[in-house]
Design an enzyme around this catalytic site. Structure first.
Site, PDB file in Angstrom:
ATOM      1  N   ASP A   3      -9.523  -6.858   1.640  1.00  0.00           N
ATOM      2  CA  ASP A   3      -8.180  -7.285   1.241  1.00  0.00           C
ATOM      3  C   ASP A   3      -7.911  -8.736   1.627  1.00  0.00           C
ATOM      4  O   ASP A   3      -6.942  -9.341   1.177  1.00  0.00           O
ATOM      5  CB  ASP A   3      -7.111  -6.410   1.918  1.00  0.00           C
ATOM      6  CG  ASP A   3      -7.089  -4.998   1.352  1.00  0.00           C
ATOM      7  OD1 ASP A   3      -7.505  -4.832   0.194  1.00  0.00           O
ATOM      8  OD2 ASP A   3      -6.656  -4.080   2.067  1.00  0.00           O
ATOM      9  N   ASP A  21       0.863  -1.183   0.000  1.00  0.00           N
ATOM     10  CA  ASP A  21       0.000   0.000   0.000  1.00  0.00           C
ATOM     11  C   ASP A  21       0.892   1.224   0.000  1.00  0.00           C
ATOM     12  O   ASP A  21       2.065   1.142   0.344  1.00  0.00           O
ATOM     13  CB  ASP A  21      -0.810   0.069   1.299  1.00  0.00           C
ATOM     14  CG  ASP A  21      -1.853  -1.015   1.384  1.00  0.00           C
ATOM     15  OD1 ASP A  21      -2.046  -1.713   0.389  1.00  0.00           O
ATOM     16  OD2 ASP A  21      -2.451  -1.152   2.462  1.00  0.00           O
TER      17      ASP A  21
HETATM   18  P1  ATP Z   1      -3.375   2.832  -0.056  1.00  0.00           P
HETATM   19  O1  ATP Z   1      -3.538   2.888   1.417  1.00  0.00           O
HETATM   20  O2  ATP Z   1      -3.574   1.489  -0.647  1.00  0.00           O
HETATM   21  O3  ATP Z   1      -2.199   3.546  -0.575  1.00  0.00           O
HETATM   22  P2  ATP Z   1      -5.423   4.697  -0.215  1.00  0.00           P
HETATM   23  O4  ATP Z   1      -5.627   4.594   1.222  1.00  0.00           O
HETATM   24  O5  ATP Z   1      -4.896   5.930  -0.794  1.00  0.00           O
HETATM   25  O6  ATP Z   1      -4.578   3.543  -0.752  1.00  0.00           O
HETATM   26  P3  ATP Z   1      -8.211   4.439  -0.488  1.00  0.00           P
HETATM   27  O7  ATP Z   1      -8.315   4.566   0.965  1.00  0.00           O
HETATM   28  O8  ATP Z   1      -8.958   3.408  -1.231  1.00  0.00           O
HETATM   29  O9  ATP Z   1      -6.749   4.297  -0.959  1.00  0.00           O
HETATM   30  O10 ATP Z   1      -8.569   5.870  -1.082  1.00  0.00           O
HETATM   31  C1  ATP Z   1      -8.764   6.063  -2.444  1.00  0.00           C
HETATM   32  C2  ATP Z   1      -9.222   7.486  -2.717  1.00  0.00           C
HETATM   33  O11 ATP Z   1     -10.458   7.710  -2.077  1.00  0.00           O
HETATM   34  C3  ATP Z   1      -8.308   8.547  -2.173  1.00  0.00           C
HETATM   35  O12 ATP Z   1      -7.336   8.890  -3.115  1.00  0.00           O
HETATM   36  C4  ATP Z   1      -9.239   9.697  -1.920  1.00  0.00           C
HETATM   37  O13 ATP Z   1      -9.435  10.428  -3.083  1.00  0.00           O
HETATM   38  C5  ATP Z   1     -10.522   9.022  -1.561  1.00  0.00           C
HETATM   39  N1  ATP Z   1     -10.682   8.937  -0.116  1.00  0.00           N
HETATM   40  C6  ATP Z   1      -9.937   8.264   0.757  1.00  0.00           C
HETATM   41  N2  ATP Z   1     -10.388   8.381   2.010  1.00  0.00           N
HETATM   42  C7  ATP Z   1     -11.493   9.144   1.940  1.00  0.00           C
HETATM   43  C8  ATP Z   1     -12.435   9.638   2.897  1.00  0.00           C
HETATM   44  N3  ATP Z   1     -12.347   9.345   4.192  1.00  0.00           N
HETATM   45  N4  ATP Z   1     -13.435  10.401   2.458  1.00  0.00           N
HETATM   46  C9  ATP Z   1     -13.559  10.700   1.168  1.00  0.00           C
HETATM   47  N5  ATP Z   1     -12.719  10.278   0.216  1.00  0.00           N
HETATM   48  C10 ATP Z   1     -11.696   9.514   0.577  1.00  0.00           C
END
Ligand code: ATP
Length: 867
Positions: free
Chosen positions: A608, A326
């Site tokens: 996951d 990640d």
């Molecule tokens: P990783 O941890 O695998 O690097 P990530 O945590 O960035 O990935 P996700 O958590 O799936 O991946 O988030 C994907 C996208 O969703 C983010 O880039 C953001 O744009 C949006 N996002 C993440 N968290 C939130 C939230 N709490 N509220 C709104 N949008 C969110």
């Protein structure tokens, strides 16, 4: 017993003397004192005495005890004494091994203790699961393990998997409505049971029973957190050792018959010789020493924050060839700060550090509505104490709160409904009622949120978002809509929103992660980033941490467009996978494995879990990871840090090496010791080493030299070698050859020294003393050799060794000097003092032996190194 499932919510709160926003901390700690911690009673473990006596329950020990009785009957007291000493030494090693193994497991259980989000004094807190008391109000979301028996107060699309209680593996839907008084456990849908798993949705629950009073506590089911302490290799060696023992016993019996009736040796002598052969030949300590090596590996990993949940994985960790990780929080620090905001009015830079709500906005402008959306569409809390600000909840949301306060916005509004964030739809929406009326605020990935907005230039804003992302910023879009209803859901939000602006957050890479990526690359391990984030952000971060090809990106939708065969072709050369959802991880693991790679995969969410299971090494995040992910993982990172994975690989390789070293040492040692007697018996020669001397050598070297290898530190250059292939066996042909070579050299050297001594006209006893000392010296030199299976043993640092190595060497030397020169022991073991020059000769033979096997190794390594 109160039938909480049957009462309504208000009655349940009254029955537990609690409120919908939980207990006060004072009341919680009073109840904790009164009722005790929320912990299941520990399973009773065997006491040390029991554990010690259990060691006597094996075939070898029976044979030895039988031999002791027979030698006793023949009044060979010395032999009896030595045999009994061997018995006790064996029991001691087994005892130590199990002690180490159990200690390692107990430590791991402690590190895996779950935490729970609870409301205390009206605030959300994360506490140790053991600190929960009846009356506490707990917050749960998908992936959490239920920490106590709960009466559901509020639920949103909630379901739980209750297999551990009901045996039913299909998740059950849950809701706060009371159910019939006599409903069976599986139908009490208003309850969540301790130890079960939330698979979907979110909930607020009232603790009604803790510890032994919970359903799982009452049926006495304790969840085994950590598997048994064995691995495929150890199991295989254990099996091998059993069959070998049986074979040796049979062969020994034949030898006894042959010697007595064909060779016409005296039975007592023959009997002792055969006992000596059997004891020397059986690698009785091998599985135990290997288990100790594993336990030490587990502890070493735990010290580096890598918690091994499934022992068999420890071998796999050492042979990983791709790590899929990640981004957020693993490669980056997950300490976010909003640094830029862009609205239709212009671009604003925001200053300030950390989560402190202090900083300036340049140029000054009206960001009120944007800030209001950031603050309301938010589940986190900021907490300031002595000028230090921390977040309770998601760090990104904490950063948004800090940003809102910098703008001067701290809106108060009552929340009516929520669409929680989900990595599949990538946005979150909150409906509130406050000064501004009834409003929905939405935040999420720009592609998603822009799609829902009306009256904007989509192309323009996509480009602006793209430019922000290219700087390595995480970009969010914010929007709002006035509402009349009191409910929202994903479908009703698809249009008619007013776009408010974009915010860009920095989340700098961890410095350790950059170093660890470099270390992995040197070790021939490819690191791939799999993130839900924007491709631009992912590429920028990938370049900063030093991935091999940061510019080639596959997005989730591109992956969807490929079939499995195409994906397998594509996947090897790409290091960045962006805008993926958890389902893609499973396909990526399979595609990489199809390329013959051994894959480690990280994950944190409940979705996951399948990918973690499928991966050769599934790695869950200890802090932000869900219990569901931890449950299926092989390895849990206590600090969520990528550098910890690299450290675990290093330790895994060390363990693999040490297991090979233990085997490579023990097998030729056993074969050499036994071979000396067998060859002499078969050829009708006088024994170069007497039976009691063999028992002695086996005794002192068995509890020292072999054991020392389990403690070997990581060899230099361990992380600059390529990984062994997927399925590469630890027991290789090279190892087999080493066993044969060393056994042969042992025999040649011992018989050589023996013949030399007789040739010089020494007495038989003196010649035997020299031969026995030769055997021990060879083993010591062999120990120094086997410590460096990859490098050379002829360097200063190899000679300097470790304290463990020199301690055992000193102990054995002292024991040999004693047995050779102390009159009483001379009588017992039939030895005679060896002249200094002959002593030096013996050491010289050992050095020559080392030189020979070292040259052979260098030739072999050299050959392998050539293309
Ligand atoms: P990783 O941890 O695998 O690097 P990530 O945590 O960035 O990935 P996700 O958590 O799936 O991946 O988030 C994907 C996208 O969703 C983010 O880039 C953001 O744009 C949006 N996002 C993440 N968290 C939130 C939230 N709490 N509220 C709104 N949008 C969110």
């Amino acid at each position: 017993m109160t039938a909480f499932h049957h009462l309504d919510v208000a009655e349940c709160l009254a029955a537990t003397q609690s409120a919908s926003d939980g207990l006060t901390s004072a009341e919680a700690s009073r109840r904790l004192d009164e009722l005790g911690p929320n912990r299941l009673p520990a399973v009773r473990t065997r006491g040390p005495m029991r554990r010690f006596f259990d060691q006597f329950n094996n075939v070898l020990i029976y044979v030895l005890l039988g031999s002791a009785i027979i030698t006793g009957a023949m009044q060979h007291w010395v032999d009896t004494g030595v045999i009994l000493a061997v018995v006790f030494a064996n029991a001691a090693i087994g005892f130590l091994q199990e002690g180490k193994a159990e200690a390692a497991m107990v430590a791991i259980r402690k590190m895996l203790a779950p935490r729970a989000a609870v409301l205390r004094d009206g605030l959300r807190l994360s506490v140790d699961g053991a600190a929960l008391v009846p009356g506490d109000v707990v917050l749960l979301e998908a992936g959490d393990k239920v920490p106590a028996d709960l009466r559901i107060l509020v639920a949103r699309s909630l379901s739980a998997q209750e297999a551990i209680l009901t045996g039913e593996s299909v998740p059950v839907e849950k809701a706060p409505d009371p159910v019939a008084m006599d409903a069976p456990l599986g139908d009490r849908r208003s309850m969540l049971w301790s130890g079960t798993l939330v698979t979907h949705g979110s909930a607020r629950g009232l603790v009604v029973a803790t510890g032994a009073a919970t359903e799982i506590g009452r049926i006495g089911g304790l969840l085994a957190d950590v598997d048994e302490l064995t691995t495929p290799l150890v199991a295989q060696m254990d099996h091998f050792a059993r069959w070998l023992s049986l074979f040796i016993l049979l062969a020994s019996a034949l030898l006894l018959v042959h010697g007595t009736f064909v060779g016409h040796h005296a039975f007592p002598d023959m009997f002792m010789a055969v006992v000596g052969v059997a004891v020397a030949a059986i690698p009785e300590g091998l599985p135990a020493v290997m288990t100790i090596a594993l336990a030490i590996g587990v502890q070493a990993m735990a010290r580096r924050n890598a918690i091994v949940r499934r022992l068999p994985a420890i071998e796999a960790i050492g042979s990983v060839s791709v790590i899929c990780t990640d981004k957020t929080g693993t490669l980056t620090r997950n300490e976010m700060v909003v640094v830029v905001a862009e609205t239709p009015q212009g671009i604003f830079t925001i200053s300030g550090d950390g989560y402190a709500p202090e900083g300036t906005i340049t140029p000054a402008g009206d960001l009120g509505r944007l800030a209001c959306a950031a603050a309301l569409c938010n589940d986190a809390h900021l907490r300031g104490k002595d000028g230090r600000w921390t977040v309770e909840g998601d760090p990104m949301e904490g950063a948004l709160l800090a940003f809102a306060r910098k703008v001067g916005s701290q809106p108060a509004a009552r929340r009516l409904d929520t669409v929680p964030f989900d990595s599949r739809h990538r946005f979150m929406a909150v409906l509130t009622e406050g000064e501004g009326g009834r409003l929905t605020h939405v935040k999420g990935a720009p592609e998603r949120v822009l799609m829902m907005c009306a009256g904007i230039d989509l192309h323009h804003w996509h480009t602006r978002a793209e430019i922000m992302a290219r700087r390595g910023l995480r970009v969010l879009a914010l929007a709002e809509r006035a509402e009349t209803g009191i409910e929202i859901d994903e479908t009703t939000l698809q249009g008619g929103l007013t776009f408010l602006g974009l915010v860009g957050l920095i989340d700098p890479p961890r410095t350790e992660a950059i170093a660890a990526v470099a270390e992995c690359r040197a070790a021939g391990i490819r690191v791939k980033m799999i993130t839900g984030d924007h491709a631009g952000t992912a590429t920028a971060i990938a370049a900063q941490v030093g991935l091999q090809t940061p510019d080639r990106v596959l997005t989730g939708s591109e992956i969807d467009g490929l079939d499995d065969a195409e994906l397998a072709l594509e996947v090897a050369g790409v290091d960045v996978f962006a805008r993926t959802s958890p389902e893609h991880k499973l396909r990526l693991v399979a595609a990489l494995q199809a390329n013959g790679l051994s894959v480690a995969m990280t994950g944190d969410g409940v979705n996951d879990a399948p990918a973690l299971k499928r991966a050769d090494v599934g790695i869950a995040m200890g802090q932000k990871g869900s219990e569901a992910a931890k449950e299926v993982a092989d390895l849990v990172l206590a600090d969520d840090n990528f550098a910890t994975i690299a450290a675990a690989v290093r330790e895994g390789r060390t363990v693999r090496d040490n297991l090979r070293k233990v085997i490579g040492f023990e097998l030729p040692t056993s074969a050499g010791e036994a071979g000396v007697i067998v060859v002499a018996l078969l050829l009708g020669l006088s024994l170069p080493v007497t039976a009691v001397q063999i028992l002695w050598v086996n005794l002192i070297t068995g509890i020292t030299l072999g054991l020392a290898l389990a403690f070997e530190p990581t060899e230099a250059g361990t992380m600059s070698r390529p990984p062994p292939g997927r399925d590469a066996p630890i027991l290789s042909g090279a190892l087999g050859w080493h066993v044969v070579l060393v056994t042969g050299l042992f025999l040649a050297a011992v018989f050589g020294v023996f013949a030399y001594a007789l040739d010089r006209g020494y007495s038989l006893a003196l010649a035997q003393t020299m031969a026995m000392n030769t055997l021990v010296v060879l083993e010591i030199f062999h120990l120094f050799f086997i410590r460096n299976i990859h490098g050379t043993s002829l360097t200063w640092s190899a000679v300097r060794g470790t304290p463990v190595i020199w301690t055992v060497t000193a102990a054995i030397t002292a024991a040999q000097v004693a047995v050779t020169y102390v009159p009483l022991l001379q009588k017992v073991f039939g030895t005679e003092p060896v002249a200094l020059s002959d002593g030096l000769l013996i050491v010289g033979v050992g050095a020559a032996f080392l030189a020979l096997i070292e040259i052979e190794k260098q030739i072999r390594l050299g050959l392998r190194g050539r293309p």
